[in-house]
Design a protein around this motif. Structure first.
Motif, PDB file in Angstrom:
ATOM      1  N   ALA A   1       9.462 -38.996 -24.955  1.00 22.53           N
ATOM      2  CA  ALA A   1      10.349 -39.402 -26.237  1.00 22.53           C
ATOM      3  C   ALA A   1      11.183 -40.516 -26.074  1.00 22.53           C
ATOM      4  N   VAL A   2      11.780 -40.639 -24.866  1.00 19.35           N
ATOM      5  CA  VAL A   2      12.637 -41.693 -24.441  1.00 19.35           C
ATOM      6  C   VAL A   2      11.754 -42.964 -24.570  1.00 19.35           C
ATOM      7  N   ARG A   3      10.626 -42.933 -23.749  1.00 21.90           N
ATOM      8  CA  ARG A   3       9.497 -44.041 -23.990  1.00 21.90           C
ATOM      9  C   ARG A   3       9.283 -44.463 -25.065  1.00 21.90           C
ATOM     10  N   GLU A   4       8.786 -43.517 -26.000  1.00 22.41           N
ATOM     11  CA  GLU A   4       8.175 -43.836 -27.191  1.00 22.41           C
ATOM     12  C   GLU A   4       9.324 -44.409 -28.201  1.00 22.41           C
ATOM     13  N   GLY A   5      10.687 -44.046 -27.802  1.00 24.44           N
ATOM     14  CA  GLY A   5      11.505 -44.169 -28.819  1.00 24.44           C
ATOM     15  C   GLY A   5      11.928 -43.070 -30.120  1.00 24.44           C
ATOM     16  N   THR A   6      11.328 -41.998 -29.634  1.00 24.88           N
ATOM     17  CA  THR A   6      11.260 -41.001 -30.789  1.00 24.88           C
ATOM     18  C   THR A   6      12.396 -39.992 -30.301  1.00 24.88           C
ATOM     19  N   ILE A   7      13.213 -40.088 -29.381  1.00 26.33           N
ATOM     20  CA  ILE A   7      14.147 -38.946 -28.996  1.00 26.33           C
ATOM     21  C   ILE A   7      15.544 -39.269 -29.973  1.00 26.33           C
ATOM     22  N   THR A   8      15.981 -38.201 -30.564  1.00 27.86           N
ATOM     23  CA  THR A   8      17.105 -38.285 -31.437  1.00 27.86           C
ATOM     24  C   THR A   8      18.296 -38.695 -30.871  1.00 27.86           C
ATOM     25  N   ASP A   9      19.368 -39.211 -31.313  1.00 33.43           N
ATOM     26  CA  ASP A   9      20.517 -39.500 -30.676  1.00 33.43           C
ATOM     27  C   ASP A   9      21.272 -38.297 -30.269  1.00 33.43           C
ATOM     28  N   SER A  10      21.285 -37.121 -31.083  1.00 30.04           N
ATOM     29  CA  SER A  10      21.756 -36.059 -30.666  1.00 30.04           C
ATOM     30  C   SER A  10      21.230 -35.178 -29.612  1.00 30.04           C
ATOM     31  N   ALA A  11      20.033 -35.359 -29.412  1.00 28.21           N
ATOM     32  CA  ALA A  11      19.290 -34.779 -28.228  1.00 28.21           C
ATOM     33  C   ALA A  11      20.052 -35.627 -26.685  1.00 28.21           C
ATOM     34  N   PHE A  12      19.697 -37.043 -27.216  1.00 28.07           N
ATOM     35  CA  PHE A  12      20.029 -37.928 -25.804  1.00 28.07           C
ATOM     36  C   PHE A  12      21.414 -37.752 -25.429  1.00 28.07           C
ATOM     37  N   ASP A  13      22.342 -37.796 -26.458  1.00 28.83           N
ATOM     38  CA  ASP A  13      23.707 -37.544 -26.124  1.00 28.83           C
ATOM     39  C   ASP A  13      24.234 -36.311 -25.530  1.00 28.83           C
ATOM     40  N   ARG A  14      23.406 -35.069 -26.057  1.00 30.80           N
ATOM     41  CA  ARG A  14      23.838 -33.761 -25.424  1.00 30.80           C
ATOM     42  C   ARG A  14      23.250 -33.931 -23.986  1.00 30.80           C
ATOM     43  N   TRP A  15      22.045 -34.656 -23.509  1.00 31.20           N
ATOM     44  CA  TRP A  15      21.943 -34.724 -22.014  1.00 31.20           C
ATOM     45  C   TRP A  15      22.750 -35.674 -21.433  1.00 31.20           C
ATOM     46  N   LEU A  16      23.088 -36.695 -21.991  1.00 24.20           N
ATOM     47  CA  LEU A  16      24.103 -37.743 -21.167  1.00 24.20           C
ATOM     48  C   LEU A  16      25.275 -36.968 -20.962  1.00 24.20           C
TER      49      LEU A  16
ATOM     50  N   LEU B   1      28.587 -34.289 -16.313  1.00 25.45           N
ATOM     51  CA  LEU B   1      29.204 -33.331 -15.622  1.00 25.45           C
ATOM     52  C   LEU B   1      28.398 -33.057 -14.151  1.00 25.45           C
ATOM     53  N   PHE B   2      26.826 -32.995 -14.351  1.00 28.86           N
ATOM     54  CA  PHE B   2      25.968 -32.937 -13.313  1.00 28.86           C
ATOM     55  C   PHE B   2      26.517 -33.969 -11.990  1.00 28.86           C
ATOM     56  N   VAL B   3      26.716 -35.252 -12.544  1.00 32.54           N
ATOM     57  CA  VAL B   3      27.008 -36.152 -11.332  1.00 32.54           C
ATOM     58  C   VAL B   3      28.269 -35.824 -10.874  1.00 32.54           C
ATOM     59  N   GLY B   4      29.322 -35.411 -11.601  1.00 32.78           N
ATOM     60  CA  GLY B   4      30.487 -35.167 -10.893  1.00 32.78           C
ATOM     61  C   GLY B   4      30.556 -34.054  -9.946  1.00 32.78           C
ATOM     62  N   ASP B   5      29.707 -32.855 -10.278  1.00 31.22           N
ATOM     63  CA  ASP B   5      29.352 -31.751  -9.513  1.00 31.22           C
ATOM     64  C   ASP B   5      28.544 -32.359  -8.155  1.00 31.22           C
ATOM     65  N   LEU B   6      27.647 -33.265  -8.427  1.00 34.85           N
ATOM     66  CA  LEU B   6      26.740 -33.676  -7.420  1.00 34.85           C
ATOM     67  C   LEU B   6      27.964 -34.506  -6.186  1.00 34.85           C
ATOM     68  N   LEU B   7      28.795 -35.174  -6.858  1.00 37.76           N
ATOM     69  CA  LEU B   7      29.773 -35.874  -5.835  1.00 37.76           C
ATOM     70  C   LEU B   7      30.443 -34.934  -5.078  1.00 37.76           C
ATOM     71  N   THR B   8      30.999 -33.769  -5.773  1.00 35.60           N
ATOM     72  CA  THR B   8      31.651 -32.805  -4.778  1.00 35.60           C
ATOM     73  C   THR B   8      30.690 -32.390  -3.813  1.00 35.60           C
ATOM     74  N   PHE B   9      29.603 -32.039  -4.227  1.00 31.65           N
ATOM     75  CA  PHE B   9      28.640 -31.489  -3.051  1.00 31.65           C
ATOM     76  C   PHE B   9      28.280 -32.800  -2.102  1.00 31.65           C
ATOM     77  N   GLN B  10      27.950 -33.849  -2.442  1.00 31.37           N
ATOM     78  CA  GLN B  10      27.710 -35.007  -1.586  1.00 31.37           C
ATOM     79  C   GLN B  10      28.793 -35.267  -0.472  1.00 31.37           C
ATOM     80  N   ALA B  11      30.204 -35.398  -1.050  1.00 32.11           N
ATOM     81  CA  ALA B  11      31.313 -35.749  -0.219  1.00 32.11           C
ATOM     82  C   ALA B  11      31.391 -34.386   1.019  1.00 32.11           C
ATOM     83  N   ARG B  12      31.015 -33.310   0.554  1.00 29.23           N
ATOM     84  CA  ARG B  12      31.113 -32.194   1.559  1.00 29.23           C
ATOM     85  C   ARG B  12      29.768 -32.573   2.536  1.00 29.23           C
ATOM     86  N   LEU B  13      28.945 -32.846   1.971  1.00 28.45           N
ATOM     87  CA  LEU B  13      27.642 -33.151   2.910  1.00 28.45           C
ATOM     88  C   LEU B  13      28.094 -34.164   4.022  1.00 28.45           C
TER      89      LEU B  13
END
Ligand code: HMH
Length: 191
Positions: free
Chosen positions: A23-38, A43-55
């Motif tokens: 849907a992102v490729r085709e341009g049919t993704i809705t703003d609300s779906a994209f924004d929820r995912w973003l 949040l995930f990237v924040g969690d990943l940084l915590t994990f990676q700093a420990r690693l």
């Protein structure tokens, strides 16, 4: 073993070809779906940084440069998320949804896993993300900038460098866990 291989192959495909990305490729993704995912990915990237700093803290000497570079890139990614969120009017203070919480639990388990297993999981997590975004290219939609950001050569080079540190043998179950959490993360955006 052959059965597990088949399951893993299917999971790699499911994690890298997803209706959200189509849907992102085709341009049919809705703003609300994209924004929820973003918002959840920030949040995930924040969690990943915590994990990676420990690693990084427990990584062997030859792996330090790649993992430290990855930590710096994640900090820059968080800055970039803030810029994008402000531009799109997304509140980054949203609570984590179940898929984000579950993925963070997996990262917590990886903290407790031996270094080889944890760095292999990190490679899978980044590689699958790169391949997933590659499946959304070329995108003529307003989201083309995002597709370019996550398929940039610098990111691909980093994923290859992580691949040099990864040891796939013996980590099938963990690889499967990472892949299923990736699928659930994309699913979260479209339901
Ligand atoms: C869900 N997996 C997910 N989000 C990301 N940003 C990455 C991997 C790569 O950093």
């Amino acid at each position: 073993m052959a059965i597990l291989r088949g399951v893993l192959d299917r999971l790699w495909t499911a994690a890298t070809r997803h209706p959200f990305l189509d849907a992102v490729r085709e341009g049919t993704i809705t703003d609300s779906a994209f924004d929820r995912w973003l918002g959840q990915d920030a949040l995930f990237v924040g969690d990943l940084l915590t994990f990676q700093a420990r690693l990084l803290a427990r990584a062997p000497r030859p792996a330090q440069a790649v993992l430290a570079g990855g930590c710096v890139a994640l900090v820059a990614e968080l800055d970039w998320f803030e810029v994008q969120a402000a531009r799109r009017g997304i509140d980054l203070g949203q609570p984590a949804l179940p898929a984000t919480l579950a993925y963070n639990e997996l990262l917590g388990r990886l903290d407790a896993a031996p270094y080889d297993a944890a760095v292999t999981a990190l490679w899978v997590l980044e590689r699958v993300y790169l391949l997933a975004w590659a499946s959304a290219a070329p995108s003529t939609s307003p989201f083309g900038e995002f597709v370019e950001h996550w398929t940039a050569p610098g990111f691909a080079g980093y994923v290859d460098a992580l691949g040099e540190l990864a040891i796939l043998d013996g980590h099938d179950e963990l690889v499967g866990d990472v892949l299923s959490h990736e699928v659930a993360f994309w699913d979260m955006a479209v339901v």
